[in-house]
Scaffold this active site. Structure first.
Site, short mmCIF file in Angstrom:
data_model
loop_
_atom_site.label_atom_id
_atom_site.label_comp_id
_atom_site.label_asym_id
_atom_site.label_seq_id
_atom_site.Cartn_x
_atom_site.Cartn_y
_atom_site.Cartn_z
CB ILE A 155 19.74 36.28 81.81
CG1 ILE A 155 19.36 37.72 81.46
CG2 ILE A 155 21.24 36.15 81.99
CD1 ILE A 155 19.55 38.69 82.60
N GLY A 185 16.86 26.55 84.72
CA GLY A 185 17.16 27.59 85.70
C GLY A 185 17.90 28.80 85.19
CB SER A 186 18.22 31.32 83.66
OG SER A 186 19.11 32.36 83.33
NE ARG A 187 19.43 38.66 86.23
CZ ARG A 187 20.57 39.31 86.39
NH1 ARG A 187 21.59 38.72 86.98
NH2 ARG A 187 20.70 40.56 85.99
#
Length: 217
Positions: A155, A185-187
């Site tokens: 994501i 950066g994220s998840r």
């Protein structure tokens, strides 16, 4: 060792920073300003380089183990309705990556890729409740005879403007091997059957390809 997704950006950054410092050396005659620009350039390049690092990981292969797909911190463990593929309730584990984490995505289990789909979308902050369904994302499902089907979803976040996904339907993949990359950066969410035996807790830090998230029977 660096990830292949970073070579072009690192090369471009190096050329740009060299040009900036050459111009500073040519047109700026105040020593402390030139030194400040040089130090800032070195620090900026260091940050870019460390972001694209790709450390080798020795995954202990086990068909009932689900390993962390990325480095980061477990920020969500909850039952949710997964409506894209399973269309039923699943146990979701979300791992948030900060800009200083390794951003390589790794296959949480080994087996055959059953599903791999890219979805354009928004860039809400990664921890937003709707990010899993509304942000730019990729969804991958890998299956083996022991663990069954495990879905994981890259994501994008407010800073992540590009997701790279290498998983192709029908190919055999090795647990812990390179599955993709998320820039800046994220998840990643992992979806497991209800009742799965968890091996992590909220706020626990995990390492991709190494840390055990769960055991699937």
């Amino acid at each position: 060792m660096f990830h292949k997704e970073g070579y072009k950006i690192m090369g471009s950054a190096m050329i740009l920073l060299i040009i900036v410092n050459l111009l500073a050396h040519t047109f700026i005659f105040t020593d402390w300003i030139r030194i400040t620009i040089l130090i800032t350039s070195v620090l900026l390049f260091f940050l870019i380089v460390q972001f694209f690092r790709n450390p080798k990981r020795q995954t202990q292969l086990n068909d009932i183990h689900v390993v962390a797909p990325v480095d980061g911190k477990v920020v969500v463990i909850e039952e949710v309705y997964e409506k894209e593929y399973f269309k039923d309730k699943r146990l979701m584990i979300s791992v948030f990556m900060s800009p200083i984490n390794v951003h390589v995505t790794r296959h949480p289990i080994g087996g055959r890729v059953k599903y791999s789909e890219y979805h354009p979308g928004k860039y809400l902050v990664a921890w937003h409740p709707k990010a899993s369904e509304e942000n730019e994302r990729t969804t991958v499902v890998v299956e083996n005879e022991v663990a069954g089907e495990v879905l994981y979803r890259q994501i994008a976040g407010a800073l992540a403007k590009r997701i790279v996904n290498y998983a192709k339907v029908g190919e055999e993949v090795v647990q812990g091997s390179d599955s993709g990359f998320i820039k800046f950066g994220s998840r990643v969410d992992v979806f497991l059957p209800l009742g799965t035996e968890l091996e992590v807790k909220l706020n626990q830090k995990v390492k991709g390809g190494i840390s055990l998230l769960a055991k699937v029977s």
